[in-house]
Design a protein around this motif. Structure first.
Motif, PDB file in Angstrom:
ATOM      1  N   ALA A 275       1.204   3.529   2.270  1.00  0.00           N
ATOM      2  CA  ALA A 275       1.908   3.765   3.529  1.00  0.00           C
ATOM      3  C   ALA A 275       3.262   3.073   3.537  1.00  0.00           C
ATOM      4  CB  ALA A 275       1.052   3.285   4.702  1.00  0.00           C
ATOM      5  N   GLU A 276       3.312   1.846   3.027  1.00  0.00           N
ATOM      6  CA  GLU A 276       4.580   1.130   2.955  1.00  0.00           C
ATOM      7  C   GLU A 276       5.541   1.813   1.988  1.00  0.00           C
ATOM      8  OE1 GLU A 276       4.185  -2.979   2.156  1.00  0.00           O
ATOM      9  OE2 GLU A 276       3.093  -3.430   4.007  1.00  0.00           O
TER      10      GLU A 276
ATOM     11  N   GLY B  56       5.604   4.960   1.321  1.00  0.00           N
ATOM     12  CA  GLY B  56       6.059   6.176   1.985  1.00  0.00           C
ATOM     13  C   GLY B  56       7.185   5.909   2.955  1.00  0.00           C
ATOM     14  N   LYS B  57       7.142   4.760   3.642  1.00  0.00           N
ATOM     15  CA  LYS B  57       8.208   4.403   4.580  1.00  0.00           C
ATOM     16  C   LYS B  57       9.529   4.177   3.846  1.00  0.00           C
ATOM     17  CE  LYS B  57       5.201   2.337   8.100  1.00  0.00           C
ATOM     18  NZ  LYS B  57       4.814   1.083   8.808  1.00  0.00           N
TER      19      LYS B  57
ATOM     20  N   ASN C 247       0.840  -1.203   0.000  1.00  0.00           N
ATOM     21  CA  ASN C 247       0.000   0.000   0.000  1.00  0.00           C
ATOM     22  C   ASN C 247       0.873   1.251   0.000  1.00  0.00           C
ATOM     23  OD1 ASN C 247       0.765   0.455   2.799  1.00  0.00           O
ATOM     24  ND2 ASN C 247      -0.682  -1.187   3.301  1.00  0.00           N
TER      25      ASN C 247
END
Length: 223
Positions: A189-190, A192-193, A187
């Motif tokens: 969020a991953e 972005g990390k 996703n």
């Protein structure tokens, strides 16, 4: 292609001590992705790097391919363009020579000011580098590239400002991304990390060298 300087609205901007519009420019890198190709453009030293599989190796790994060319004053093509417009390059910076009217108590005289500019030859928004012929020493015109997908190799695209690339070479950045996403990205969020990990690594390298970090912007596109 020639861009015209918007004198009507820059009149409202704060002026430099030489009476020119005080504008701050920015470098940029962007990509437009279609089903089988990517249109990539850059201005300045924001760089686009492709991470692609090396299928010829016994141990498949990801290799870095630099897509864009940085626009630096020391680049021969950029230097010739700058000098043709009446500027010069000194200590890897664009220098702008411009006649200014200086008012004294008795009269007005012309003086030639050498204005040291940037360590990039192209940026968006540096309107006060415009010449009398409405051409720009620090050009806003991008280079544009077309990359055709190879779905057996192409894995991701890194778009980042020089704050990242001054500390991490492209292969190191690609290695970091690959090490963090071997099991795939589920996703946003991953993803972005992973981008944040590159920023953190660059900040660590700036700090290790006791340097004030340049701006660091990172965007990663996974295919």
């Amino acid at each position: 292609m020639q861009l015209q300087c918007g004198f009507c609205w820059t009149d409202l901007w704060k002026k430099t001590k030489y009476g020119e519009p005080s504008t701050a420019g920015t470098t940029v890198a962007c990509a437009i992705i279609e089903s089988y190709r990517i249109f990539i453009a850059n201005v300045g030293d924001s760089t686009v790097v492709l991470g692609k599989s090396n299928l010829n190796d016994r141990e498949p790994k990801i290799l870095a391919e630099i897509i864009t060319r940085d626009h630096k004053p020391g680049d021969e093509e950029e230097r010739r363009r700058i000098e043709a417009l009446g500027g010069s390059v000194l200590n890897m910076r664009v220098v702008w020579e411009r006649k200014m009217v200086v008012t004294t108590s008795m009269t007005e005289v012309y003086q030639v000011h050498q204005i040291p500019f940037h360590n990039v030859a192209r940026r968006l928004g540096d309107l006060w580098s415009v010449t009398e012929n409405n051409e720009y020493l620090v050009s806003p015109i991008p280079d544009i590239y077309v990359h055709y997908f190879d779905w057996t190799k192409d894995k991701f695209l890194i778009l980042a400002s020089d704050g990242l690339w001054n500390m991490l070479n492209p292969q190191t950045a690609v290695n970091i991304v690959h090490s963090l996403c071997k099991d795939g990205i589920k996703n946003a969020a991953e993803a972005g990390k992973v981008a944040s990990a590159l920023v953190d690594k660059a900040l660590y390298e700036w700090d290790k060298r006791n340097l004030t970090a340049d701006n660091i912007s990172v965007l990663i596109v996974f295919f």
